[in-house]
Every structure is written in C-alpha cells, then in structure tokens.
Design a protein around this motif. Structure first.
Motif, PDB file in Angstrom:
ATOM      1  N   GLU A 286       0.837  -1.205   0.000  1.00 13.34           N
ATOM      2  CA  GLU A 286       0.000   0.000   0.000  1.00 13.34           C
ATOM      3  C   GLU A 286       0.873   1.257   0.000  1.00 13.34           C
ATOM      4  O   GLU A 286       0.585   2.237  -0.704  1.00 13.34           O
ATOM      5  N   ASP A 289       2.170   1.878  -3.553  1.00 15.29           N
ATOM      6  CA  ASP A 289       1.120   2.509  -4.381  1.00 15.29           C
ATOM      7  C   ASP A 289       1.009   3.994  -4.072  1.00 15.29           C
ATOM      8  O   ASP A 289       0.928   4.842  -4.957  1.00 15.29           O
ATOM      9  N   ARG A 293       1.763   7.399  -6.319  1.00 15.97           N
ATOM     10  CA  ARG A 293       0.755   8.451  -6.524  1.00 15.97           C
ATOM     11  C   ARG A 293       1.316   9.817  -6.133  1.00 15.97           C
ATOM     12  O   ARG A 293       1.104  10.818  -6.818  1.00 15.97           O
ATOM     13  N   ASP A 311      -6.858  15.203  -5.287  1.00 16.66           N
ATOM     14  CA  ASP A 311      -5.867  14.137  -5.218  1.00 16.66           C
ATOM     15  C   ASP A 311      -4.883  14.368  -4.080  1.00 16.66           C
ATOM     16  O   ASP A 311      -4.525  13.443  -3.357  1.00 16.66           O
ATOM     17  N   ASP A 314      -6.711  13.785  -0.764  1.00 13.27           N
ATOM     18  CA  ASP A 314      -7.007  12.367  -0.560  1.00 13.27           C
ATOM     19  C   ASP A 314      -5.732  11.585  -0.247  1.00 13.27           C
ATOM     20  O   ASP A 314      -5.717  10.709   0.615  1.00 13.27           O
ATOM     21  N   ALA A 317      -4.744  12.258   3.248  1.00 14.23           N
ATOM     22  CA  ALA A 317      -5.616  11.518   4.173  1.00 14.23           C
ATOM     23  C   ALA A 317      -5.195  10.050   4.223  1.00 14.23           C
ATOM     24  O   ALA A 317      -5.127   9.446   5.290  1.00 14.23           O
ATOM     25  N   GLN A 318      -4.894   9.510   3.066  1.00 13.55           N
ATOM     26  CA  GLN A 318      -4.480   8.102   3.032  1.00 13.55           C
ATOM     27  C   GLN A 318      -3.159   7.907   3.770  1.00 13.55           C
ATOM     28  O   GLN A 318      -2.957   6.885   4.428  1.00 13.55           O
ATOM     29  N   GLU A 321      -4.074   7.604   7.401  1.00 19.84           N
ATOM     30  CA  GLU A 321      -4.714   6.322   7.693  1.00 19.84           C
ATOM     31  C   GLU A 321      -3.681   5.194   7.706  1.00 19.84           C
ATOM     32  O   GLU A 321      -3.690   4.330   8.579  1.00 19.84           O
TER      33      GLU A 321
ATOM     34  N   VAL B 158     -14.008   9.860  -3.149  1.00 20.55           N
ATOM     35  CA  VAL B 158     -12.870  10.614  -3.685  1.00 20.55           C
ATOM     36  C   VAL B 158     -11.774   9.713  -4.228  1.00 20.55           C
ATOM     37  O   VAL B 158     -10.914  10.161  -4.971  1.00 20.55           O
ATOM     38  N   GLY B 159     -11.774   8.453  -3.852  1.00 21.37           N
ATOM     39  CA  GLY B 159     -10.720   7.564  -4.341  1.00 21.37           C
ATOM     40  C   GLY B 159     -11.230   6.137  -4.436  1.00 21.37           C
ATOM     41  O   GLY B 159     -12.113   5.738  -3.688  1.00 21.37           O
ATOM     42  N   ASN B 161      -9.699   2.118  -5.122  1.00 25.55           N
ATOM     43  CA  ASN B 161      -8.642   1.181  -5.452  1.00 25.55           C
ATOM     44  C   ASN B 161      -9.278  -0.178  -5.722  1.00 25.55           C
ATOM     45  O   ASN B 161      -9.705  -0.871  -4.807  1.00 25.55           O
ATOM     46  N   ARG B 164      -7.662  -3.454  -4.221  1.00 18.99           N
ATOM     47  CA  ARG B 164      -7.885  -3.701  -2.787  1.00 18.99           C
ATOM     48  C   ARG B 164      -9.360  -3.648  -2.400  1.00 18.99           C
ATOM     49  O   ARG B 164      -9.687  -3.738  -1.226  1.00 18.99           O
ATOM     50  N   ARG B 168     -12.493   5.155  -1.105  1.00 18.91           N
ATOM     51  CA  ARG B 168     -12.133   6.231  -0.182  1.00 18.91           C
ATOM     52  C   ARG B 168     -13.208   7.319  -0.273  1.00 18.91           C
ATOM     53  O   ARG B 168     -13.517   7.797  -1.356  1.00 18.91           O
ATOM     54  N   THR B 173     -12.883   5.358   4.789  1.00 19.53           N
ATOM     55  CA  THR B 173     -12.598   4.386   3.742  1.00 19.53           C
ATOM     56  C   THR B 173     -13.439   3.141   3.980  1.00 19.53           C
ATOM     57  O   THR B 173     -13.513   2.660   5.099  1.00 19.53           O
ATOM     58  N   ARG B 320     -13.721  11.015 -12.454  1.00 17.62           N
ATOM     59  CA  ARG B 320     -12.681  10.927 -11.431  1.00 17.62           C
ATOM     60  C   ARG B 320     -12.456   9.500 -10.907  1.00 17.62           C
ATOM     61  O   ARG B 320     -11.347   8.992 -10.901  1.00 17.62           O
ATOM     62  N   GLN B 324      -9.234   6.937 -11.430  1.00 16.58           N
ATOM     63  CA  GLN B 324      -8.437   6.446 -10.309  1.00 16.58           C
ATOM     64  C   GLN B 324      -8.345   4.935 -10.269  1.00 16.58           C
ATOM     65  O   GLN B 324      -7.323   4.377  -9.899  1.00 16.58           O
TER      66      GLN B 324
END
Lengths: 376, 449
Positions: A286, A289, A293, A311, A314, A317-318, A321, B158-159, B161, B164, B168, B173, B320, B324
């Motif tokens: 993860e 990835d 990005r 983007d 986000d 934020a990721q 997390e 917003v996202g 994947n 997986r 998001r 999530t 969007r 992604q």
C-alpha cells in the motif's frame, strides 16, 4: 527567484538527488536514530542534527532556486522521518518556511533563503489556524492594523513548532474594517525576538522535541521587509497543494519505520506474527502505491485545479490512515517488547497519531474534500 | 446557545486558540468561577484551563450543524455491496438486491440527503405548484430502514482502489465485495456559464432552489438549451405563469431527434403558448446593467433579460473515480452490454453514468431492467442477463406530447405517414429499413382544456 542569492554557491553541487538522499539517510540513521526517543519524550530539540541535515541538502530540492524537485524533498523528509518522526515534522516546517521566503518575491526575504535552505538558520510555519480559518473550520487568531511602514499584530497561537529566539515562522493576520467586517489578510515572516512571548505548552504525549510553543503577540510590529504576501489569500491558494503534499514525506517515513519495526522481530516472532493482519508486506504494497501516486503529484506541485487538490487531499488523508494502521501493527508485531515505554512502536504510535491530527487532520481533509466536491 | 429555563439563556464561548468551550452554566470551578458566571464577569487574568490564553482569545460560540445521516441498520464490519448514488438508479439496484437477498450488507453513499423522488417530474412539477419536500416519495431514512441499508449521506467518493476493493470517501474508507456505480451525471455547462450564475434541474436540491426563487411571483426566466429538458421546462414554467425565453443554439429544438416538420410544429406550439424561442442563438456571455438587471448577451449583440437563468445544456459523467481505478471510460463509464460490468470484475454501473459501446443512455426506462440484471449477477452469478433496447422517448410537453420509438439517425430519411388536426405521424428509414417512428399529438390550438 533572485539568483544573486545563490551567487556564492556552486549550483551544480545540489543537482544530484541520489547523492543528497544518500547523505541525508546517513545523517539520519547515524545521528537521529540514537536520540529519537530523547527527542520524542525528553524534549531534546535536534538543532545540531538539523544543521547537519541542512548541510547535506535535505531542505532545498523543492525550492525553485534548486530545481523545484518536490519528489526529492519528499523523499529526503521520508528518510529523516523513518528515523525520527519529530525531526521529520520539523523538516516539513523548515521546507515550507523556505517556500514562503522564496515565493514572497520580497528581496529582503529572498536574501535570507540560502542560509535557510542549507540549515544555517531555522524557521517554521504558523499557518494551522489560518488554513482552518480559510475553509471555515475556525476563526482567525491574529489581527493586524495598518500603520506607517507596516502592520501591528496581536493575538495568540497555541502551538507553533520549530521556533525559538532568533528563528522565524510564516504567519497570517486578519485586517478588519472599522465596521468589524473583514478586509483581507496579510502574510508575514514573524521573526522571533523579545517582542514575541513564547509560552511553554502543556506536556504532549510525544513529539516534545519539536520546539513547539504558544505564541502571543501584543502589538508586534511587522515591517515591509517581513511581508510574504499582502493580500495573503492568492498566495495561499497557490501554495496550498504544495504545502499539504510536502507533509506526505513525513507521514510515509513514519509508515516505513513501522514496517521496519514489524520486520525487526520477524526472525524471532515470525512464527506467531504470521497470524496477524496488516503484515509488513501488505503495508509495504500500500505504501508503494501511495508513494507512486505522490511522486506523480509532485511533478506539478502548484497545479491549483480542483482535480489536483482533491488528489493531494485524498493522498494526504491516506497517508494518515496508513501511518496509523502501520504503527498499530508495529506494536502488535513486537508484542510485549513493543509495550515497553521506551520501545520504538510506542514512539511510532505517538508519531502516527500526530500525523493524523496535525493540520490538516484527517477530519479537516475530508471536510475540505466534501466542500470541494459539493462546489459542483 | 442553550436555554436552561424560560428567562435565562446561558451562553457558550470558544477559545480561538485551542477550541475549549466555556459554558456560563457550568463556569470553571477549578479556577474559581462558580457555575453561572457570566462571560463578562470573568476576571481578565483568568486563563483557558486547557491552553492558558486569556479571555480576550474567546469568542461567542454557536453549535455547528452536523449533516451525518441517522443510523438505519446495526453497525457491521462485514464488507458488503456498496452503491454510490441515491438517485433512481441507486435505489433501484438496492430494491432489486433486497428482493432476492434479505441479509447481504448494503451501504449507500450519497452526495445529497438521499431522499427518493422521481426525477422526470422535475421538468414538469413547477406548474403543479409543489415544493421540493412534496416531491419526496420516501425519505432516505425511511427507505434505509425498510431496505436495511447503511446510509452514508452528504458524502463523496474521492478515491477508488479496485485491486484492494477499497473506496475512499469523505466519511472514511470502506471495503466492498461488489461496488455499484450509480453516480449519475452532472450538468455540462458551456464555458460562458459559471455554475453559480445559473440553475439546473438535474437534482432535487437545485430544483428546490429554483422553485423557492420563483415563488416570489411571475418572473422572466431564460432557459439555455432546447433539448428535452429545456423544452419540457419551458412549457412547465410558462404554465406556472412565468415569461419564458428559450435560447437555442440550433435552428430547431431537439435537433438530433426531430425532423424539421415536427420541430416547426413544436416551435409553433411553444410560441402560441407565449414562449419566446430564440433560434441559432449563441451565448457570448452574461451581463448585469447599472440597475442590477441581468441579461444573456448573444453573439449577434442582442440581449435576453432575465430574473432567473436555467442551464439545460446537457449532461456529462464525472470521470474521477473511473480514472483512479483504471476503469475504461468512453463518454461515460464503459460497461459490458450484457453484464453491466465495468472493466473491473466486481464493479458494476448503471443509469446516467454509463456508456454502452461509447453511447451514453440517459433515460429512465432501462434503469429497472439494469438494476435487476446487476442484482442477478451479484447474487447468482448470472452475468449475461441484460439486453439493451433503445427506450421509447416521451417528451412531456403537454400541449403537444411527442412519442418517439427507435433512435433516429442523421443519415435517415423521414416520411410523413399521417398529418391532420389531431396528430402527426412520421417514420424514419435508413437504407429502406424503418428505424424510428414519431407520433405528435394535438396540434397547436386544439389542446382540450
């Protein structure tokens, strides 16, 4: 950029990203890892090591004067953070403060850039409150009044990091009209001198060595030589994405350190750790990835389009997390030894919590993404 | 602000520095402020118990509003089916899934409140004098409880994947076993139009705003775009008593669908009702004069003054999420015509957001069928159950209803079958084969009642 500021430098010296990263990694792993706990818990502010990191080129690749390589700056920050999250965080402070100086276009500030970029001088950022104020999360804390030759500013900011006497930080104050309505905001370099009251903050659970103070101004005079942007909003709009994107280096370093901590005990505990979820390989996939990005976004750090901002928000934020998930996993992987007060996973968890709550916190990022999305 | 009894209102003050709230009702007993100490009675040297700043750094505090949806089902950690979009398509797929499986966890993510309404009504509801609230057939909360759906509303994806199975969102999530994209489409605006300068009727919230603005009494309304929505809306608003100008960039309304003869009849009908039709009218921009009057400025220099401006200039699908997740996107989220699967196995799409062979299909009729097919595919692995049929197009212009079977082509040749006082029937042929039949009822002036 005023290139005269670089006249004393052999510019090509800073061109080699790989060499810089290698030097930064060396300083971080040799010097920082030994004192990381002392920085986190005892409040040791690693100004000396920051100086060495600056000499190695850690704080400059993202600056226009040095080629605007945000990817390299993020990777440097990550390497530092992998050894000490607190130092990773003040690296971010130092990096954005450099951005303010350079992009101000104010010759008085641009002339200070070389010393700042190479870690001879230090400075932070006091933008947590205005960043939240600009997205309607809270009210502006500093107020300014126009006077001859500048402004006078008053107000209190509770937690500003990487500042000390003789250092500086970027700050924003609101200017109100006589009827109480808001006129605009001014951004300036706040030089910490005897006019600035720094008060010790209450004890934090970690990150104590970030030199974080409550900052109180009482009619502090801001001269024209200190102005970064007036009005501040267009400037903030321009740098906002870059400001947030840079933080990802710090967050990824904490995540990588957590993955390292899981792996450190693989030989002795792998036979039982195989029953855990969020295993290091999974976390690393993860992170990989996410890193890809981020490197992509770093190619165009000043893109102000809605798509790019979403983007960046986000991704940030990721990062939070993932850092939280990874540090939690590090503790579970290390088991009892990770529960020792001085253990690395304990520190990583405190660092990851800070990644998740510092501005922009996970909740602020989501608030802002929702706001952007609902604007059509 | 909180009220403790009928006459005393205790106020709240927030520390600008750290967010601590001083409640006059509670005071701050630890620093000697008894409960009931008014803010103005606090001594100047009092310090915020959390961060130490003084009272000058406090300001009055009003509790902010929270927009999260009420909880409709018990919390479950089990990932299930996630549906994005609470329009007709999203709710249809949920109904179809629940018909077959009472237990599979379903989560609905919606950018709006998620209340159920029938969207085609929006272009004909103004003349019926109803409000947005009255158009709601079932609230999201009621539907969520009835269908046992977890609601995540006022939230955005917003996202995504796909590898997986992770979505998001702005409220966290979420993992899914299957994802159904029913996100709809958003208004496409020509570059001369800013989103905040005009209304659209693509969803209930915006329609509700327009309805409120029009409640004040008869107004001048300019509608840009003379497609189906533009034409229906023009008639509806005219009927509701407003003065409507329809600004059409083409020579005729519904250029892609109607032959010239039929389009002329439609224009005659509109003009007879009092609607102004501006043909070949290209917008140069918007302007406001010194007295505050707004106008659409056309490229020929003429102006159309308005009180309310509505864009009916078409729709487009947001790309969007598709981008992604690496989903194939071609004028919409590309789906397999038989399975409605996107280019990712566990992701399906239906409704306005999809395209089949590069063609978007933004009609209501196929949605129920699409929903049943997706449910059948997810629950029973039956992946080939959808068959796309061009929907019957019905233009709800009441003075002159139009029904079109089959989709006309630009190369087709139209032939008139019947033309009399009551109706006009025309057929389109391509290489001798009939591909479309058009029926227009009640010519101008003959509308009963």
């Amino acid at each position: 950029m005023n290139n005269t500021a670089l006249s004393n430098e052999d510019e090509s010296f800073w061109d080699d990203d790989a060499r810089i990263l290698c030097d930064v990694e060396r300083v971080a792993s040799v010097r920082l890892s030994a004192v990381a706990n002392s920085i986190d818990q005892d409040g040791y502010y690693p100004a000396d090591i920051m100086g060495e990191l600056g000499q190695a080129g850690a704080f400059l690749p993202h600056l226009k004067a040095y080629g605007e390589r945000f990817d390299a700056a993020i990777n440097n920050m990550s390497a530092i953070s992998r050894n000490c999250g607190s130092t990773g965080f003040i690296t971010w402070c130092q990096d954005v403060c450099g951005l303010y100086m350079e992009l101000s276009g104010n010759p008085a500030l641009v002339n200070r850039l070389v010393d700042h970029a190479t870690g001879t001088t230090f400075g932070g950022t006091a933008l947590s409150n205005p960043m939240k104020a600009f997205t309607n999360i809270e009210a502006m804390a500093l107020k300014a009044n126009k006077v001859e030759g500048g402004y006078v500013v008053s107000g209190t900011l509770p937690w500003v990091s990487h500042i000390a006497d003789g250092q500086c930080c970027g700050a924003i104050a609101a200017i109100d009209n006589s009827d109480g309505s808001r006129s605009h905001e001014v951004m300036f370099m706040l030089d910490i001198n005897e006019e600035v009251n720094l008060t010790k903050c209450p004890e934090f659970s970690g990150m104590e060595g970030t030199s974080t103070w409550a900052l109180n101004l009482n009619k502090y005079f801001v001269s024209d030589a200190q102005i970064i942007a007036d009005p501040a909003r267009p400037f903030i709009k321009k740098i906002r994405g870059a400001f947030i994107l840079l933080q990802t280096g710090w967050a990824m370093g904490v995540t990588q350190a957590s993955i390292d901590a899981c792996r450190e005990v693989e030989v002795s505990l792998g036979h039982v750790n195989q029953f855990l979820h969020n295993r290091p390989d999974e976390l690393e996939a993860e992170l990989k990835d996410l890193h890809a990005r981020i490197m992509q976004l770093a190619k165009d750090p000043y893109d102000t389009s809605k798509e790019h901002m979403l983007d960046v928000l986000d991704t940030r934020a990721q990062c939070s997390e993932l850092a939280l998930k990874a540090s939690q996993s590090a503790l579970l992987h290390q088991g009892a030894r990770g529960y020792l007060m001085k253990s690395k996973p304990q520190r990583l968890i405190r660092e990851a919590h800070f990644v998740g709550i510092v501005t922009p916190a996970i909740k602020h990022l989501r608030w802002e993404m929702a706001k952007l999305m609902s604007e059509g | 602000m909180r009220v403790t009894h009928s006459t005393i209102t205790w106020r709240l003050f927030i520390c600008r520095a750290c967010g601590l709230i001083y409640d006059e009702a509670e005071g701050d007993p630890d620093s000697g402020l008894a409960p009931g100490t008014r803010f103005e009675d606090i001594p100047d040297d009092w310090e915020c118990p959390l961060c130490g700043v003084t009272k000058t750094d406090f300001e009055p505090f009003e509790r902010p509003q929270i927009t999260a949806a009420p909880q409709t089902v018990a919390f479950s950690k089990q990932p299930g089916i996630v549906v994005i979009g609470a329009g007709l398509a999203g709710w249809s797929v949920i109904e179809a899934i629940r018909k077959d499986d009472a237990d599979v966890p379903i989560t609905l993510l919606s950018a709006c409140k998620g209340d159920r309404y029938h969207k085609p009504e929006l272009s004909v509801a103004m003349s019926r004098g109803v409000s947005a609230e009255q158009l709601v057939r079932e609230t999201a909360e009621d539907a969520g409880r009835r269908l046992r759906v977890k609601l995540i509303t006022s939230a955005f994806a917003v996202g995504l994947n796909a590898a997986r199975h992770e979505l998001r969102t702005t409220r966290g999530t979420i993992e899914y076993t299957h994802l159904v994209l029913a996100q709809g489409s958003k208004p496409y605006l020509p570059m001369q139009l800013e989103a905040d300068a005009c209304w659209h009727v693509n969803h209930l919230k915006s329609w509700g705003g327009l309805e409120k603005a029009l409640r004040a009494g008869p107004q001048r309304v300019a509608i840009i775009g003379a497609g189906m929505i533009g034409c229906e809306l023009a008639e509806d608003l005219n009927k509701a008593g407003h003065r409507v100008s329809l600004i059409n960039r083409d020579a005729h309304p519904l250029l892609a669908l109607l032959p010239q003869l039929a389009a002329s009849c439609l224009v005659d009908s509109m003009v007879q009702q009092g609607i102004e039709h501006h043909a070949n009218a290209h917008i140069a921009g918007l302007e406001q004069n010194a007295s505050g009057e707004s106008s659409v400025v056309l490229e020929d220099g003429s102006k159309v003054a308005y009180d309310q401006l509505i864009a009916a200039t078409g729709l487009q699908t947001d790309n969007r999420l598709a981008k992604q997740a690496g989903l194939t996107f071609n004028n919409g989220i590309a789906v397999n015509a038989r399975s409605l699967q996107t280019s990712e196995k566990n992701i399906y799409a239906l409704g306005d957001c999809i395209s089949i062979d590069g063609v978007a299909c933004r009609f209501i009729e196929p949605i129920a069928h699409q929903a049943r097919s997706i449910a059948s595919s997810i629950l029973r692995g039956n992946e080939q159950s959808y068959k796309h049929i061009d929907p019957v197009i019905r233009l709800k212009t009441r003075a002159m209803p139009i029904v079109l079977r089959g989709i006309p082509k630009p190369v087709g040749v139209w032939k008139t079958v019947t033309q009399n006082e009551q109706e006009l029937v025309m057929e389109q042929y391509v290489e001798g084969e009939k591909i479309a039949v058009l029926t227009m009822g009640l010519l101008p002036g003959s509308e009963a009642a």
